[in-house]
Design a protein around this motif. Structure first.
Motif, PDB file in Angstrom:
ATOM      1  N   VAL A   1     -30.085 144.244 -46.353  1.00  0.00           N
ATOM      2  CA  VAL A   1     -30.721 145.550 -46.375  1.00  0.00           C
ATOM      3  C   VAL A   1     -29.902 146.631 -47.047  1.00  0.00           C
ATOM      4  O   VAL A   1     -30.524 147.382 -47.720  1.00  0.00           O
TER       5      VAL A   1
ATOM      6  N   MET B   1     -37.644 143.443 -40.745  1.00  0.00           N
ATOM      7  CA  MET B   1     -37.703 144.616 -39.394  1.00  0.00           C
ATOM      8  C   MET B   1     -37.168 145.913 -39.819  1.00  0.00           C
ATOM      9  O   MET B   1     -37.484 146.949 -39.985  1.00  0.00           O
ATOM     10  N   LEU B   2     -35.608 145.488 -40.510  1.00  0.00           N
ATOM     11  CA  LEU B   2     -34.789 146.638 -40.708  1.00  0.00           C
ATOM     12  C   LEU B   2     -35.442 147.262 -41.866  1.00  0.00           C
ATOM     13  O   LEU B   2     -35.579 148.513 -41.931  1.00  0.00           O
ATOM     14  N   LEU B   3     -35.837 146.549 -43.102  1.00  0.00           N
ATOM     15  CA  LEU B   3     -36.217 147.353 -44.193  1.00  0.00           C
ATOM     16  C   LEU B   3     -37.685 147.944 -43.857  1.00  0.00           C
ATOM     17  O   LEU B   3     -37.997 149.121 -44.482  1.00  0.00           O
TER      18      LEU B   3
ATOM     19  N   THR C   1     -34.514 133.615 -38.758  1.00  0.00           N
ATOM     20  CA  THR C   1     -34.116 134.930 -37.830  1.00  0.00           C
ATOM     21  C   THR C   1     -33.679 136.055 -38.838  1.00  0.00           C
ATOM     22  O   THR C   1     -33.566 137.227 -38.635  1.00  0.00           O
ATOM     23  N   VAL C   2     -32.713 135.529 -39.856  1.00  0.00           N
ATOM     24  CA  VAL C   2     -32.008 136.598 -40.773  1.00  0.00           C
ATOM     25  C   VAL C   2     -33.284 137.170 -41.653  1.00  0.00           C
ATOM     26  O   VAL C   2     -33.258 138.448 -41.752  1.00  0.00           O
TER      27      VAL C   2
ATOM     28  N   GLY D   1     -31.481 129.741 -38.258  1.00  0.00           N
ATOM     29  CA  GLY D   1     -30.849 130.896 -38.821  1.00  0.00           C
ATOM     30  C   GLY D   1     -31.483 131.646 -39.939  1.00  0.00           C
ATOM     31  O   GLY D   1     -31.580 132.815 -39.918  1.00  0.00           O
TER      32      GLY D   1
ATOM     33  N   VAL E   1     -32.194 146.121 -32.247  1.00  0.00           N
ATOM     34  CA  VAL E   1     -33.148 146.252 -33.668  1.00  0.00           C
ATOM     35  C   VAL E   1     -34.623 145.944 -33.239  1.00  0.00           C
ATOM     36  O   VAL E   1     -35.599 146.496 -33.837  1.00  0.00           O
ATOM     37  N   LEU E   2     -34.808 144.850 -32.344  1.00  0.00           N
ATOM     38  CA  LEU E   2     -36.106 144.323 -32.088  1.00  0.00           C
ATOM     39  C   LEU E   2     -37.072 145.680 -31.413  1.00  0.00           C
ATOM     40  O   LEU E   2     -37.974 145.990 -31.589  1.00  0.00           O
TER      41      LEU E   2
ATOM     42  N   VAL F   1     -38.461 128.933 -35.392  1.00  0.00           N
ATOM     43  CA  VAL F   1     -38.463 130.219 -35.759  1.00  0.00           C
ATOM     44  C   VAL F   1     -37.096 130.757 -35.130  1.00  0.00           C
ATOM     45  O   VAL F   1     -36.618 131.719 -35.533  1.00  0.00           O
ATOM     46  N   GLU F   2     -36.240 129.776 -34.498  1.00  0.00           N
ATOM     47  CA  GLU F   2     -35.011 130.089 -33.830  1.00  0.00           C
ATOM     48  C   GLU F   2     -34.007 129.647 -35.096  1.00  0.00           C
ATOM     49  O   GLU F   2     -33.001 129.956 -34.918  1.00  0.00           O
TER      50      GLU F   2
ATOM     51  N   LEU G   1     -29.401 137.108 -33.497  1.00  0.00           N
ATOM     52  CA  LEU G   1     -28.383 136.513 -34.540  1.00  0.00           C
ATOM     53  C   LEU G   1     -27.002 136.691 -34.217  1.00  0.00           C
ATOM     54  O   LEU G   1     -26.706 137.452 -33.249  1.00  0.00           O
TER      55      LEU G   1
ATOM     56  N   SER H   1     -29.080 142.628 -31.740  1.00  0.00           N
ATOM     57  CA  SER H   1     -30.307 141.780 -31.988  1.00  0.00           C
ATOM     58  C   SER H   1     -31.613 142.413 -31.135  1.00  0.00           C
ATOM     59  O   SER H   1     -32.569 142.857 -31.501  1.00  0.00           O
TER      60      SER H   1
ATOM     61  N   THR I   1     -27.831 139.885 -42.898  1.00  0.00           N
ATOM     62  CA  THR I   1     -28.790 140.806 -42.828  1.00  0.00           C
ATOM     63  C   THR I   1     -28.269 142.138 -43.383  1.00  0.00           C
ATOM     64  O   THR I   1     -29.100 142.843 -44.090  1.00  0.00           O
TER      65      THR I   1
ATOM     66  N   THR J   1     -23.343 141.168 -30.958  1.00  0.00           N
ATOM     67  CA  THR J   1     -24.449 140.713 -31.773  1.00  0.00           C
ATOM     68  C   THR J   1     -25.756 140.529 -31.118  1.00  0.00           C
ATOM     69  O   THR J   1     -26.672 140.658 -31.585  1.00  0.00           O
TER      70      THR J   1
ATOM     71  N   ILE K   1     -35.324 136.553 -31.840  1.00  0.00           N
ATOM     72  CA  ILE K   1     -34.534 137.554 -32.841  1.00  0.00           C
ATOM     73  C   ILE K   1     -33.099 137.505 -32.190  1.00  0.00           C
ATOM     74  O   ILE K   1     -32.749 138.536 -31.567  1.00  0.00           O
TER      75      ILE K   1
ATOM     76  N   LEU L   1     -36.423 137.629 -40.500  1.00  0.00           N
ATOM     77  CA  LEU L   1     -37.129 138.544 -39.916  1.00  0.00           C
ATOM     78  C   LEU L   1     -36.297 139.684 -39.501  1.00  0.00           C
ATOM     79  O   LEU L   1     -37.037 140.819 -39.440  1.00  0.00           O
ATOM     80  N   ALA L   2     -35.023 139.767 -39.163  1.00  0.00           N
ATOM     81  CA  ALA L   2     -34.521 140.790 -38.891  1.00  0.00           C
ATOM     82  C   ALA L   2     -34.140 141.746 -39.915  1.00  0.00           C
ATOM     83  O   ALA L   2     -34.401 143.100 -40.056  1.00  0.00           O
ATOM     84  N   ALA L   3     -33.950 141.402 -41.223  1.00  0.00           N
ATOM     85  CA  ALA L   3     -34.012 141.879 -42.575  1.00  0.00           C
ATOM     86  C   ALA L   3     -35.237 142.644 -42.836  1.00  0.00           C
ATOM     87  O   ALA L   3     -35.463 143.710 -43.113  1.00  0.00           O
TER      88      ALA L   3
ATOM     89  N   GLN M   1     -24.781 135.982 -39.338  1.00  0.00           N
ATOM     90  CA  GLN M   1     -26.192 136.229 -39.616  1.00  0.00           C
ATOM     91  C   GLN M   1     -26.502 137.755 -39.683  1.00  0.00           C
ATOM     92  O   GLN M   1     -26.992 138.449 -40.473  1.00  0.00           O
ATOM     93  N   TRP M   2     -25.718 138.518 -38.817  1.00  0.00           N
ATOM     94  CA  TRP M   2     -25.886 140.068 -39.144  1.00  0.00           C
ATOM     95  C   TRP M   2     -25.365 140.473 -40.128  1.00  0.00           C
ATOM     96  O   TRP M   2     -25.768 141.433 -40.830  1.00  0.00           O
TER      97      TRP M   2
END
Lengths: 368, 458
Positions: free
Chosen positions: A30, B438-440, B431-432, B428, B195-196, B425-426, A18, B192, A26, B188, A16, B434-436, A22-23
């Motif tokens: 969200v 997680m945040l949601l 990862t976007v 773009g 957030v993780l 999994v790396e 970004l 990352s 994201t 950034t 993970i 996955l990050a979205a 990409q952020w």
């Protein structure tokens, strides 16, 4: 001696990672979900309140639903009747509430019952401030229940920590509420989150579909259930029955009581009620204040004297503010269920009394 | 102050811009020190006296070594003082309790009063970090830090102050001397990591804790399946909790242009206990390796001595975690496990014939077995848990499918990450997504969390 240059630490044990773009993507996803989820859900979940609709007791802490009903009623140019369980109708069915009798006398459905159980003035202030923005420019009949000034504890002024209803609605920092001792982080979370509409929507989903629990805790209680099957898009129906029996207070074993009244000048609840009025006025609302009727038959002679002084003081303060108001006279003893809640016939009498007042008739008719 | 709470957001919104403005100036370290002390004093301002005292004594110890040439005196002063602090605040009650039990058993009518003090948050971390500086200076591995303010900043740097990673002076102090470079990529990358870590803490660890706490609160009431699942869940809870904290700490530091060491590296994919300790709480394992295991002789004095050193190191490591016999047993079990797996790994059969996934499963099961002693409130509870796992019979464990799904997803992700599919999994979009996701998940399902981290108690 050697003081070597720091070695580059491995980034992480996962992928993970970004970039700035990409952020941004994201963040956009969200943000879009958070902004859209509440309005979209209003389209998905049907809501057709009838004339005597009142917020179901199970949705008492569902402020998203309150805001939705408020928007709906304001959209129909109805008079928003706001207050605590006296307005909601603790001892009566939906068709016996104050708003029902006012509609009966008006001959149409112009009054909407927006009462919420347990909204003492400090909570009502938050409810109006954050969840009744749709009331701007509308007519609002707001109720003040003197019960909330009947002791320092009810006035939230006890120094010892005590539980009260709707802590999420009360001011978190200023003015300070002595009996409210939530940690700073919790207060800050509440203060921030009530400005985020999607948080209220999440609370709605939890209250309406997940037994007032968040998904994680609900899954603990229902380990093998499918959470999606719970989302029926049908909010609980309003309670058709009264929450208590139609029995006068003195037949329920309640005795005359000595109250330790807090004068308006010292009262936190009164101060916050005045803040609520100011908020409504600032939003261009046409406001009518209804005070009481407190069950004076429950008072000892000395207590009645003190209450009379409180009542006069409240009336004087309201008239100073040129508010439209009516301090209701006490109902007959047998028309009270407890210290402040009328029984069905009590509401009928309250409505008749109000309509007998010229100021109220003009307010109800929409005349300034 | 916890990373995942609103006050921290307010704190960092104030601290970060000022840090960027003062970076590379004379105000850089004073500002970081002030921020770190506010961060630490948030729990209890009295703790500041303790950290200031510990910092001052270690700084003085190095001065004694550097300016008076009394190297051994300085080292002894630092070690005695740091261990004394730990002994008083952390082990005083434990020692008194055990001494009283011993005196009672011997029939001596004497009761030693236990010190009634609250364990300061993070004491085990900052004391070890500070002590590493004096030991490294004694060994000639690090130069004397001329600025007390910079040294105090090194000891108390807020991202890693209360639960690590335990940084070494030779890695962190040089970063505080110059002007830390803060690139857009650092920001950034930091985000990352943060957030993780946030997801691990509030979405996973706090959620697993609900089930674990319920079962471990009254283990007598549960059957074998629930106790087994609660133990597995605790294994993941403590990993997500602690590595989540570390990720957030590293993320915040990264945004400030400061690199902190990797502390966890998918430990439950380890195929041996030695490998496990190279992946789990790496900063502590390497601390014990460098300052306990190697000074004891390490593996230089024969196999028997090496195993004895392992046992001593692991038992001390257990005690570091908490002043209870359960932690001692936990450390001793790990020592036993390490010796056993080391012997197994010396056989060609185990190395070549036993598939890696089987070895991974064995290590995970053994680690889970040890976690029973770590998590149980008392030794008696740990025995009850183990006994009921074996004899408790079957009863519906009521383990939420949602929880199981989350654990399986993370584990599968870790396997994929260490496989040939890593490149996938790396990418773009992945990862976007996955990050979205997680945040949601955090925003929609977790809400505000004010739960403290498990390792704060150590």
């Amino acid at each position: 001696m050697t003081d070597r240059e720091p070695t580059e630490a491995p980034f992480s044990s996962n992928a993970i990672r970004l970039t700035g773009r990409q952020w941004l993507a994201t963040g956009a996803i969200v943000l879009a979900v958070c902004l859209l989820v509440s309005p979209v859900w209003r389209l998905v979940e049907p809501f057709e309140p009838g004339a005597d609709y009142r917020i179901p007791y199970a949705l008492n802490s569902d402020y998203w639903h309150f805001a939705r009903y408020c928007r709906d009623a304001a959209g129909d140019d109805r008079i928003l009747v706001v207050g605590d369980s006296v307005i909601w109708g603790e001892y009566v069915r939906p068709q016996d509430t104050l708003s029902h009798h006012l509609n009966r006398l008006a001959g149409d459905e112009r009054f909407a019952n927006l009462g919420v159980n347990g909204t003492h003035p400090a909570a009502l202030d938050g409810l109006v401030r954050y969840y009744a923005r749709a009331a701007a420019g509308r007519r609002v009949l707001i109720h003040f229940n003197p019960l909330w000034m009947s002791s320092p504890r009810r006035d939230l002024q006890a120094q010892k920590e005590s539980q009260f209803n709707h802590p999420e609605l009360v001011p978190q920092f200023m003015p300070r509420i002595p009996c409210y001792k939530a940690p700073f982080a919790e207060r800050m979370g509440i203060a921030v989150e009530r400005h985020l509409p999607f948080r209220a929507w999440i609370n709605h989903m939890n209250v309406a579909y997940f037994d007032d629990m968040d998904l994680a805790n609900w899954a603990i209680e229902n380990p093998y259930a499918n959470p999606l099957s719970r989302i029926t898009c049908e909010t609980p129906a309003p309670t058709e029955d009264a929450r208590h029996e139609n029995t006068p207070w003195n037949e329920r074993g309640i005795k005359a009581t000595e109250f330790d009244w807090v004068a308006p000048v010292d009262s936190l609840q009164w101060r916050l009620f005045c803040d609520t009025l100011a908020t409504l006025v600032a939003r261009g609302c046409h406001v009518f204040v209804l005070v009481g009727p407190f069950n004076e038959h429950m008072l000892t002679p000395e207590g009645r004297e003190a209450y009379e002084a409180i009542k006069s003081d409240i009336a004087a303060r309201l008239s100073e503010n040129t508010s439209l108001y009516e301090v209701l006279p006490p109902l007959p003893s047998e028309l009270y269920g407890d210290a402040s809640h009328p029984l069905p016939d009590g509401y009928a009498q309250m409505a008749s009394h109000l309509y007998a007042q010229d100021s109220f008739s003009r307010f109800a008719a929409g005349e300034s | 102050m916890l990373f995942h709470t609103w006050p921290f957001l307010l704190f960092i919104l104030i601290v970060y811009p000022v840090y960027l403005a003062t970076r590379g100036t004379r105000l850089q370290c004073p500002w970081l020190l002030t921020a770190s002390y506010v961060f630490y004093g948030w729990w209890n301002p009295l703790y500041l006296l303790l950290i200031l005292y510990s910092t001052a004594v270690d700084y003085a110890a190095v001065l004694i070594m550097a300016q008076w040439g009394r190297r051994r005196l300085g080292l002894v002063l630092s070690i005695v003082n740091n261990l004394g602090l730990l002994g008083f605040f952390k082990y005083g009650g434990f020692a008194a309790e055990n001494l009283n039990a011993l005196l009672g058993w011997m029939g001596i009518p004497l009761a030693i009063p236990a010190p009634d003090v609250l364990l300061p948050v993070g004491i085990s971390f900052f004391v070890f970090q500070s002590m590493s500086y004096t030991i490294d200076f004694y060994r000639g591995n690090v130069e004397k830090e001329p600025s007390f303010i910079r040294y105090a900043t090194f000891v108390s740097l807020f991202p890693q102050l209360v639960a690590g990673p335990i940084e070494r002076a030779r890695e962190l102090l040089p970063q505080l001397r110059g002007k830390p470079e803060v690139t857009w990529e650092d920001v950034t990358d930091g985000l990352s990591l943060f957030v993780l870590g946030w997801f691990k803490k509030v979405a996973l660890a706090d959620y697993l804790a609900v089930y674990v706490d319920e079962v471990y609160g009254v283990p007598d009431l549960y059957g074998a399946p629930a106790l087994l699942l609660a133990t597995f869940a605790f294994a993941w809870q403590i990993y997500f909790d602690f590595s989540g904290y570390t990720d957030m700490a590293r993320g915040v530091a990264r945004m400030m242009g400061i690199r902190l060491m990797l502390n966890f590296n998918n430990p439950y994919l380890a195929a041996g206990l030695g490998e496990f300790w190279q992946r789990w709480h790496i900063s502590l394992s390497t601390w014990f390796r460098d300052y306990v295991y190697i000074p004891l002789g390490g593996n230089r004095r024969g196999t028997a001595r090496m195993y004895a050193n392992m046992v001593i190191t692991m038992v001390v490591s257990g005690l570091w975690h908490g002043a209870e016999w359960n932690f001692v047993i936990w450390g001793a079990l790990h020592a036993g496990g390490r010796i056993l797996t080391r012997e197994l790994e010396r056989t060609a059969f185990y190395r070549e014939r036993v598939p890696r996934c089987v070895r991974q499963a064995l290590v995970f099961l053994f680690v889970c077995f040890c976690w029973v002693f770590f998590r149980a409130d008392t030794f008696h509870d740990a025995v009850v848990v183990l006994k009921r796992m074996a004899t408790g019979g079957f009863a519906d464990p009521a383990f939420p499918l949602l929880m199981l799904g989350l654990i399986v997803s993370i584990w599968a992700y870790q396997f994929v990450y260490e496989s040939r599919l890593r490149a996938w999994v790396e990418r773009g979009p992945v990862t976007v997504a996955l990050a979205a996701a997680m945040l949601l998940y955090i925003v929609l399902f977790c809400g505000s969390s004010n739960e403290a981290f498990i390792y704060f108690q150590f």
